[in-house]
Design a protein around this motif. Structure first.
Motif, PDB file in Angstrom:
ATOM      1  N   GLY A  99     -11.702   6.012  -0.588  1.00 23.33           N
ATOM      2  CA  GLY A  99     -12.277   5.510  -1.844  1.00 23.33           C
ATOM      3  C   GLY A  99     -12.672   6.631  -2.784  1.00 23.33           C
ATOM      4  N   LYS A 100     -12.767   7.859  -2.247  1.00 23.58           N
ATOM      5  CA  LYS A 100     -13.270   8.976  -3.049  1.00 23.58           C
ATOM      6  C   LYS A 100     -12.197  10.023  -3.361  1.00 23.58           C
ATOM      7  CE  LYS A 100     -17.946   8.227  -2.602  1.00 23.58           C
ATOM      8  NZ  LYS A 100     -18.740   9.012  -1.666  1.00 23.58           N
ATOM      9  N   ASP A 106       0.832  -1.206   0.000  1.00 20.12           N
ATOM     10  CA  ASP A 106       0.000   0.000   0.000  1.00 20.12           C
ATOM     11  C   ASP A 106       0.866   1.255   0.000  1.00 20.12           C
ATOM     12  OD1 ASP A 106       0.773   0.313   2.743  1.00 20.12           O
ATOM     13  OD2 ASP A 106      -0.761  -1.158   3.288  1.00 20.12           O
ATOM     14  N   GLY A 148     -16.191   0.695   4.585  1.00 23.68           N
ATOM     15  CA  GLY A 148     -15.497   0.800   3.300  1.00 23.68           C
ATOM     16  C   GLY A 148     -14.108   1.342   3.520  1.00 23.68           C
ATOM     17  N   ASP A 149     -13.719   2.272   2.648  1.00 20.89           N
ATOM     18  CA  ASP A 149     -12.325   2.689   2.607  1.00 20.89           C
ATOM     19  C   ASP A 149     -12.054   3.914   3.471  1.00 20.89           C
ATOM     20  OD1 ASP A 149      -9.857   2.148   1.750  1.00 20.89           O
ATOM     21  OD2 ASP A 149     -10.245   2.394  -0.382  1.00 20.89           O
ATOM     22  N   THR A 150     -12.543   3.931   4.712  1.00 21.82           N
ATOM     23  CA  THR A 150     -12.325   5.123   5.542  1.00 21.82           C
ATOM     24  C   THR A 150     -11.149   4.926   6.486  1.00 21.82           C
ATOM     25  OG1 THR A 150     -13.940   4.351   7.140  1.00 21.82           O
ATOM     26  CG2 THR A 150     -14.740   5.866   5.476  1.00 21.82           C
ATOM     27  N   ASP A 187     -16.513  14.077   2.260  1.00 20.97           N
ATOM     28  CA  ASP A 187     -15.776  12.829   2.440  1.00 20.97           C
ATOM     29  C   ASP A 187     -14.850  12.873   3.660  1.00 20.97           C
ATOM     30  OD1 ASP A 187     -17.045  11.660   0.244  1.00 20.97           O
ATOM     31  OD2 ASP A 187     -15.633  12.573  -1.152  1.00 20.97           O
ATOM     32  N   ARG A 234      -5.370   1.432  -2.926  1.00 25.06           N
ATOM     33  CA  ARG A 234      -5.833   1.419  -4.324  1.00 25.06           C
ATOM     34  C   ARG A 234      -4.837   2.042  -5.291  1.00 25.06           C
ATOM     35  NH1 ARG A 234     -12.077   2.336  -4.630  1.00 25.06           N
ATOM     36  NH2 ARG A 234     -12.737   1.599  -2.615  1.00 25.06           N
ATOM     37  N   ASP A 267      -3.376   4.085   1.748  1.00 27.77           N
ATOM     38  CA  ASP A 267      -4.151   3.925   0.510  1.00 27.77           C
ATOM     39  C   ASP A 267      -3.775   2.596  -0.145  1.00 27.77           C
ATOM     40  OD1 ASP A 267      -5.229   4.016  -2.080  1.00 27.77           O
ATOM     41  OD2 ASP A 267      -5.125   6.187  -2.129  1.00 27.77           O
ATOM     42  N   ASP A 291     -12.609   9.414   3.671  1.00 29.31           N
ATOM     43  CA  ASP A 291     -13.014   8.344   2.744  1.00 29.31           C
ATOM     44  C   ASP A 291     -12.000   8.253   1.602  1.00 29.31           C
ATOM     45  OD1 ASP A 291     -14.150   6.564   1.013  1.00 29.31           O
ATOM     46  OD2 ASP A 291     -16.180   7.382   1.167  1.00 29.31           O
TER      47      ASP A 291
END
Length: 365
Positions: free
Chosen positions: A351-352, A253, A298-300, A288, A272, A270, A349
């Motif tokens: 993811g955003k 990551d 989720g991705d928080t 966010d 992603r 992160d 977040d």
């Protein structure tokens, strides 16, 4: 089927000054295209080029599959609604709306039929015998729209039609224009400097700066995946937070480090986006960053942040803090316990988020 409007490699110069640079846009039948950007970005000039009111320096343009590059405005099958309404003061509302049809020699029965239809669509039946001087700004704008609607053109062009109205009326008229577009299925090109207007009305947005298109996309694409720092900062209210950060690879990551004024940096993980340079601008929308108790699964990632200012705004409360040397705004719930001068646990977040290259300003993810 050919696009209803297609613009290829359009340039517009005034003498040696380039106003529009290599504009390429196409929209389909029934699209609502909004041209948005700060004052002086070239959006009204582009609209005037589409209308034929300004000759283009080079490039070409087609409306309904036919080349219109050098065709005069009256032969382009367009109707334009101006900011200034441009109504004839001595004529009644009915005569203002039917004047163009009368000039084109359309028979009185058809004129009356179209007038009745448009008056009903715009709810201006009680105003037909009044003159423009007896109308409010919102009523005049409806009449100007009525005059465009009876033309039943291939393309409607709107040049900042709501900027003369007060805030409440603007919101009402915006809703009406959207409803009108949905009922008629008409193709529209609309100029505004108001990014909320752009987001609410458009099926497709063109963001412009300095005569150059910065991004074309749906409202969701522009909002969630801005192409560069300018679009990220311009679209959205409050604007996207743009925070200088350091990215460091750590196994599978990336660790995103954000400096804090008090104590060590915030470190977010992160999973992603692995391919980031060391220096990045982290873009995160205020909505966010939320109270950790309200974080969605989720991705928080959570972090302690000292709140500088708390701004209640009805349904939301905005909390402002210093991160990475910038003011960062979080959009918290109205019932938040956030207090100025006190640390609050907030959830980001990931993811955003968006990442941008600091030198070029271009999107990285």
């Amino acid at each position: 089927m050919a696009p209803i409007l297609e613009i290829n490699n359009l340039f517009k110069n005034y003498g040696s000054v380039e106003i529009l640079k290599d504009i390429n846009v196409a929209i389909e039948q029934g699209d609502f295209l909004v041209l948005v950007g700060p004052s002086g970005c070239g959006k009204s000039t582009l609209l005037n080029c589409i209308a034929g009111l300004e000759p283009i320096t080079s490039g070409n343009m087609a409306i309904g599959g036919q080349d219109m590059t050098n065709v005069s405005p009256k032969d382009r099958d367009i109707a334009m609604v101006f900011q200034s309404y441009a109504l004839y003061p001595t004529m009644t509302v009915a005569k203002n709306i039917t004047f163009g049809m009368k000039v084109r020699g359309i028979d009185p029965a058809t004129q009356a039929e179209k007038l009745a239809y448009v008056a009903q669509q715009l709810q201006i039946e009680p105003l037909l015998n009044r003159k423009p001087g007896q109308l409010s700004g919102g009523q005049r704008q409806r009449v100007a729209m009525g005059r465009a609607l009876v033309r039943d053109p291939k393309l409607f062009l709107f040049d900042e039609p709501l900027s003369n109205l007060d805030a409440k009326l603007r919101v009402e008229m915006r809703t009406e224009i959207k409803a009108l577009h949905q009922r008629l299925g008409a193709s529209m090109v609309y100029v505004t400097h108001d990014q909320i207007e752009a987001m609410t009305l458009a099926t497709k947005i063109v963001v412009m700066k300095g005569g150059v298109i910065q991004q074309i996309g749906t409202p969701a694409e522009i909002y969630n995946r801005p192409a560069n720092l300018f679009v990220a900062d311009f679209m959205g209210s409050p604007a996207m937070n743009l925070i200088p950060a350091k990215a460091k690879a750590n196994g599978n990551d990336m660790q995103i480090e954000i400096a804090r004024n008090d104590g060590g940096p915030i470190v977010l993980t992160d999973t992603r986006n692995m391919d980031l340079p060391e220096n990045v601008i982290l873009g995160v929308r205020p909505e966010d960053i939320v109270d950790s108790a309200l974080a969605r699964a989720g991705d928080t990632q959570e972090a302690e942040c000292v709140i500088d200012i708390v701004e209640p705004a009805g349904a939301d409360t905005f909390a402002v803090m210093q991160l990475g040397g910038k003011h960062v705004t979080a959009r918290l719930h109205a019932e938040t316990t956030a207090t100025a001068g006190v640390a609050q646990r907030l959830a980001f977040d990931l993811g955003k988020v968006s990442y941008f290259e600091p030198d070029t300003g271009l999107r990285l993810n």
